[in-house]
Write a protein that holds these residues in place. Structure first.
Motif, mmCIF file in Angstrom:
data_model
loop_
_atom_site.group_PDB
_atom_site.id
_atom_site.type_symbol
_atom_site.label_atom_id
_atom_site.label_comp_id
_atom_site.label_asym_id
_atom_site.label_seq_id
_atom_site.Cartn_x
_atom_site.Cartn_y
_atom_site.Cartn_z
ATOM 1 N N LYS A 126 -39.571 19.668 70.363
ATOM 2 C CA LYS A 126 -38.453 18.101 70.369
ATOM 3 C C LYS A 126 -37.761 17.897 69.119
ATOM 4 O O LYS A 126 -37.292 17.288 69.004
ATOM 5 N N HIS A 127 -39.183 17.891 68.288
ATOM 6 C CA HIS A 127 -38.674 17.184 66.398
ATOM 7 C C HIS A 127 -38.027 18.327 65.266
ATOM 8 O O HIS A 127 -37.395 17.988 64.557
ATOM 9 N N LEU A 128 -38.509 19.201 66.105
ATOM 10 C CA LEU A 128 -38.282 21.034 65.358
ATOM 11 C C LEU A 128 -36.533 20.271 64.543
ATOM 12 O O LEU A 128 -36.447 20.502 62.925
ATOM 13 N N ARG A 129 -35.559 20.194 65.305
ATOM 14 C CA ARG A 129 -34.415 20.077 64.512
ATOM 15 C C ARG A 129 -34.336 18.137 64.631
ATOM 16 O O ARG A 129 -32.685 17.889 63.628
ATOM 17 N N GLY A 130 -35.019 17.391 64.298
ATOM 18 C CA GLY A 130 -34.888 16.242 63.408
ATOM 19 C C GLY A 130 -36.134 15.354 63.002
ATOM 20 O O GLY A 130 -36.144 16.188 61.982
ATOM 21 N N ASN A 131 -36.360 14.559 63.169
ATOM 22 C CA ASN A 131 -37.493 13.637 61.944
ATOM 23 C C ASN A 131 -38.669 14.498 62.299
ATOM 24 O O ASN A 131 -39.262 14.951 63.635
ATOM 25 N N HIS A 132 -39.275 15.688 60.894
ATOM 26 C CA HIS A 132 -39.862 15.579 61.440
ATOM 27 C C HIS A 132 -41.491 15.414 61.132
ATOM 28 O O HIS A 132 -43.030 15.209 61.413
ATOM 29 N N ASN A 133 -41.194 14.057 60.815
ATOM 30 C CA ASN A 133 -42.356 12.395 60.058
ATOM 31 C C ASN A 133 -42.584 12.100 61.555
ATOM 32 O O ASN A 133 -42.165 10.759 62.042
ATOM 33 N N TYR A 134 -44.118 13.304 62.492
ATOM 34 C CA TYR A 134 -43.764 11.972 63.514
ATOM 35 C C TYR A 134 -45.338 12.098 63.988
ATOM 36 O O TYR A 134 -46.280 13.703 63.545
ATOM 37 N N VAL A 135 -46.003 11.281 65.092
ATOM 38 C CA VAL A 135 -47.455 12.204 65.504
ATOM 39 C C VAL A 135 -47.291 11.470 66.979
ATOM 40 O O VAL A 135 -46.212 11.158 67.601
ATOM 41 N N HIS A 136 -47.651 12.579 68.270
ATOM 42 C CA HIS A 136 -47.796 11.936 69.354
ATOM 43 C C HIS A 136 -49.276 11.407 69.714
ATOM 44 O O HIS A 136 -50.290 11.986 68.852
ATOM 45 N N THR A 137 -49.312 10.189 69.948
ATOM 46 C CA THR A 137 -50.358 9.225 69.991
ATOM 47 C C THR A 137 -50.486 9.280 71.514
ATOM 48 O O THR A 137 -49.766 8.466 72.337
ATOM 49 N N ILE A 138 -51.359 9.372 72.039
ATOM 50 C CA ILE A 138 -51.289 9.672 73.209
ATOM 51 C C ILE A 138 -52.556 9.078 74.554
ATOM 52 O O ILE A 138 -53.693 9.139 73.846
#
Length: 525
Positions: free
Chosen positions: A405-417
């Protein structure tokens, strides 16, 4: 453009209340670095650890390494002085001792594969019942007037009967029926009629064997206490999944073939179910043995609120060594295990310097997650510390990569579930920690109760959540190397691994030191 895009994705991270940074907290978060993370993970996901399989030497090496690291940090072994909690498991192999058609032997896992349970069974059959597609429907019924109780049946496990135009005889259109779209409907229909053995024919058997290897035939691992031994249980009719070529050999004495029978069904638009002479000999059955594999626990005692406990977890197991091919599991879940070791070092250093947490913290890496969340399930049934005193579980499982999902966008993320499924306060604390210190996009896509992947239920935090303990599952998402031998250290983004681990640290710091225990005030799906 890329810079603007990154800034755009950062906006959601600041929705929480940005507070002044605490220099003490910031100092110890600095203990979590890409360099130290790489040092741990390069060991855990090395060839020497052989993929850290449950009950395998590599898994035992991983547990020993983690325990040694906990001891170096000055954490206490809380299991009667030990860092290890033995998890009682069973290993059940469905053993196929022979499988011959007209005297020609075939090998389980190489030529075909069995799925089954139950005691040893020997079959020496001189006939087989062909039951077409195994469909029982008002518009078409392969099993009408056919008695298959105690018989060996041959079924086409893919597709369905069609007319000359290619339309399903069930739907009347080119839209496939539920007999095709459901993975279980056909099998349930057949097993309800109690055959002795189902032989399922598919054109993709060799492709499946090449793709999944011995995962199709590897032993099934379960908690020893989960119920009746699989070797003694009869949970359903065993199924031998065979190729079209093997099926044609079964039908050769009757001078017919799968192609001829399916062609006849299509031409007549009627079932061609019939008993055929053949020669099939096979012996199979489940063999079960008990064994243990360890959860690894390191305890950091708190001060004035020490009876209350935070649990920070990751699973250290992976898929092991399969036929000489190592599934390294660098991201899944060497990355999360590394995160726990990094967070433990930060808190241990803080305590050594006189800044220890008010509440106690249990750092725990669990075994057998890949086998069905078994290690965490065992701990929840046999907790070392009372579950009623457990305030939160923060779980890290795959925090080292950038997902599709983030490969071509924002790499500065985390899923918090799952952060607000049981406690509205927990989500706010995590968001504030991120807004103040780590500044990532917090992606909540997997909190959707309609999430088809059901990710919330697929890692160890769920075994705490089901007991009413608030949880967060930190996750960087799925990628093409997931559960393949290509999940290796060289593909890990250590900057993001460390940043995600720091968010867990900051969230844990706040929960460990606040005056009031987290409220449990919701129960969301």
């Amino acid at each position: 453009m890329k810079q603007l895009l990154s800034l755009f994705f950062l906006v959601p991270a600041f929705y929480g209340c940005i507070m002044a940074q605490d220099p003490v907290q910031l100092k110890y978060a600095g203990e979590i670095t890409p360099e130290t993370a790489k040092s741990h993970l390069s060991i855990l996901a090395s060839a020497a650890f052989e993929g850290r399989g449950t009950g395998e030497p590599g898994g035992e090496k991983a547990a020993a390494y983690i325990a040694e690291e906990f001891e170096k940090l000055g954490l206490t072994g809380p299991v009667n002085g030990s860092y290890f909690q033995p998890v009682k498991l069973t290993r059940t192999l469905f053993d196929v001792r022979d499988f011959t058609i007209d005297g020609k032997p075939f090998a389980n896992g190489k030529d075909f594969y069995f799925v089954g349970s139950g005691p040893e069974t020997a079959i020496n059959a001189n006939e087989i019942v062909f039951i077409g597609y195994g469909i029982s429907d008002d518009k078409y019924d392969d099993l009408a007037g056919i008695d298959i109780v105690g018989k060996v049946v041959l079924v086409l496990s893919e597709d369905e009967p069609k007319d000359a135009q290619g339309n399903s005889l069930i739907t009347g259109t080119d839209t496939p029926s539920e007999w095709v779209t459901s993975r279980t409907k056909r099998l349930q229909n057949i097993t309800a009629k109690n055959p002795k053995l189902i032989i399922a024919v598919s054109s993709t058997i060799q492709e499946s064997l090449e793709r999944f290897g011995n995962r199709l035939t590897q032993p099934r691992i379960a908690l020893e206490e989960s119920g009746t031994s699989p070797a003694a249980a009869t949970t359903g009719t065993p199924v031998a999944n065979i190729s079209t070529e093997m099926a044609d050999l079964l039908l050769a004495r009757a001078k017919t073939s799968v192609a001829k029978l399916t062609g006849k069904i299509g031409d007549t638009r009627k079932p061609q179910s019939k008993t055929y002479k053949t020669r099939l000999k096979t012996t199979f059955g489940a063999v079960t043995e008990p064994f243990t594999s360890d959860n690894v626990l390191g305890y950091l005692e708190g001060s004035d609120l020490k009876d209350e406990l935070l649990v920070i977890t990751a699973h250290h197991d992976h898929e092991g060594n399969q036929n000489g091919i190592i599934f390294f599991g660098a991201d899944d879940n060497g990355s999360g295990t590394t995160g726990v070791l990094e967070i433990a070092r930060a808190f241990a250093k803080a305590k050594a310097d006189g800044h220890g947490p008010r509440r106690s913290i249990l750092f725990m890496t669990v075994t057998a997650e890949e086998k069905g969340l078994l290690g965490s399930n065992y701990y929840s049934r046999h907790p070392i510390f009372p579950l009623e005193n457990t305030v939160v579980n923060l779980n890290t499982d795959m925090i080292g990569r950038i997902d599709d999902k983030h490969l071509r966008g924002n790499h500065n993320y985390v899923h918090t579930i799952g952060s607000d499924k049981l406690s509205s306060e927990l989500k706010v604390i995590n968001e504030n920690a991120n807004a103040t210190y780590t500044h990532m996009e917090l992606d909540y896509m997997y909190d959707d109760p309609k999430d088809p992947m059901r990710i919330y239920y697929r890692s160890d935090q769920y075994n705490f959540a089901k007991h009413g303990i608030p949880v967060i599952f930190y996750f960087s998402g799925l990628h093409p190397d997931y559960h393949t031998p290509a999940d290796t250290v060289d593909k890990i983004n250590f900057e993001m691994l460390a940043k995600r681990a720091r968010l867990v640290f900051h969230t844990a710091w706040e929960i460990a030191n606040r005056d009031k225990r987290l409220v449990v005030d919701s129960n969301k799906e």
